[in-house]
Design a protein around this motif. Sequence first.
Motif, short mmCIF file in Angstrom:
data_model
loop_
_atom_site.label_atom_id
_atom_site.label_comp_id
_atom_site.label_asym_id
_atom_site.label_seq_id
_atom_site.Cartn_x
_atom_site.Cartn_y
_atom_site.Cartn_z
N ALA A 185 0.81 -1.23 0.00
CA ALA A 185 0.00 0.00 0.00
C ALA A 185 0.84 1.27 0.00
N ASP A 186 2.06 1.20 0.57
CA ASP A 186 2.88 2.42 0.65
C ASP A 186 3.87 2.56 -0.50
N GLN A 187 3.79 1.67 -1.50
CA GLN A 187 4.71 1.75 -2.65
C GLN A 187 4.06 2.54 -3.78
N VAL A 188 4.76 3.56 -4.30
CA VAL A 188 4.17 4.42 -5.33
C VAL A 188 4.75 4.20 -6.72
N THR A 189 5.82 3.41 -6.84
CA THR A 189 6.37 3.10 -8.16
C THR A 189 7.13 1.79 -8.08
N ASP A 190 7.23 1.09 -9.21
CA ASP A 190 8.00 -0.16 -9.21
C ASP A 190 9.41 0.05 -9.75
N HIS A 191 9.74 1.32 -10.05
CA HIS A 191 11.09 1.61 -10.51
C HIS A 191 12.05 1.70 -9.33
N PRO A 192 13.29 1.23 -9.50
CA PRO A 192 14.26 1.40 -8.42
C PRO A 192 14.56 2.87 -8.18
N GLU A 193 15.01 3.17 -6.97
CA GLU A 193 15.30 4.56 -6.61
C GLU A 193 16.32 5.19 -7.56
N GLN A 194 17.28 4.39 -8.04
CA GLN A 194 18.30 4.92 -8.95
C GLN A 194 17.67 5.51 -10.21
N PHE A 195 16.64 4.81 -10.73
CA PHE A 195 15.96 5.29 -11.95
C PHE A 195 15.30 6.63 -11.70
N VAL A 196 14.56 6.73 -10.59
CA VAL A 196 13.84 7.98 -10.30
C VAL A 196 14.83 9.11 -10.05
N CYS A 197 15.93 8.83 -9.34
CA CYS A 197 16.94 9.86 -9.11
C CYS A 197 17.53 10.37 -10.42
#
Length: 303
Positions: A185-197
């Motif tokens: 429920a608390d996950q907002v994306t399935d991309h790794p943090e590296q991708f979003v950064c």
Amino acid sequence: MTSTTPKKAYKSGFVAIIGRPNVGKSTLMNQVIGQKIAIMSDKPQTTRNKIHGVYTTEQSQIVFLDTPGIHKPQSKLGDYMMKVAESSLKEVDAILMLIDVVEGLGGGDRFIIENLKKVTTPVILVMNKIDQIQPEALLPIITQYKDLYDFAEIIPVSAMKGNNVNTLLEQITKYLSEGPQYYPADQVTDHPEQFVCAELIREKILHLTREEIPHSIAVGIEDMKVEANGVVHISAIIYVERDSQKGIVIGKKGALLKEIGQKARYDIEALLGSKTFLELWVKVKKDWRNQDRVLRDLGFRNE
């Protein structure tokens, strides 16, 4: 004897967001999710991958795919972006076709609608930027689009201000089937943090540069680790295609690169919830948008 109301079945599914470049697809998804996971820019074709955003309530979970804007490809990267956008239409439970009511109906919209005629997935027409026009101007626009395609729903919104977005979410749920909760429920994306950064760094470059730079850049995270004191250390490389572009991104005495780093670090710290040390380097990769190996290394893979 007491009666109990039967619990409603949990619904879940996948929804693609499509539309011409720069109609507000990333803005809509960020509004729904409640935080920035997709970059926003006034320059077209800034989304290059399918960004998976997850919206969860007690009754349902919607997994959004924010696809690259549908456009005429001019490079191998452009070909990749088009394939990603078109493949999304075949994978989902519903499609949101986002339009810009200020710009009005254009050739790009007609091209997308012709592609939609090849699929049986329900399509919701989302009329974005309604805060920028008079209400009476909406009806003629609705009529134009209804004449071209039999949309399942037509919903006016302002993705930037959030107007009518809750109504849109309620309507989407009607087209989902009973299913599992795919993500916590608390996950907002399935991309790794590296991708979003990397995407947040690229967004700042798009905002601060001009002309030929925006589509000539890519960002790769070389290293990301948490130090003993809790500070996240990120080392990232900004790739450009020409030596002249490298000079522009760095700026006079490194001023522009420093500004890019400061603005990106602010968003990254908000994302990670930790103090961040961000180290940026600029490297030239000649004509990287047309090199298969480089595209693979940067995470662009044909599907």
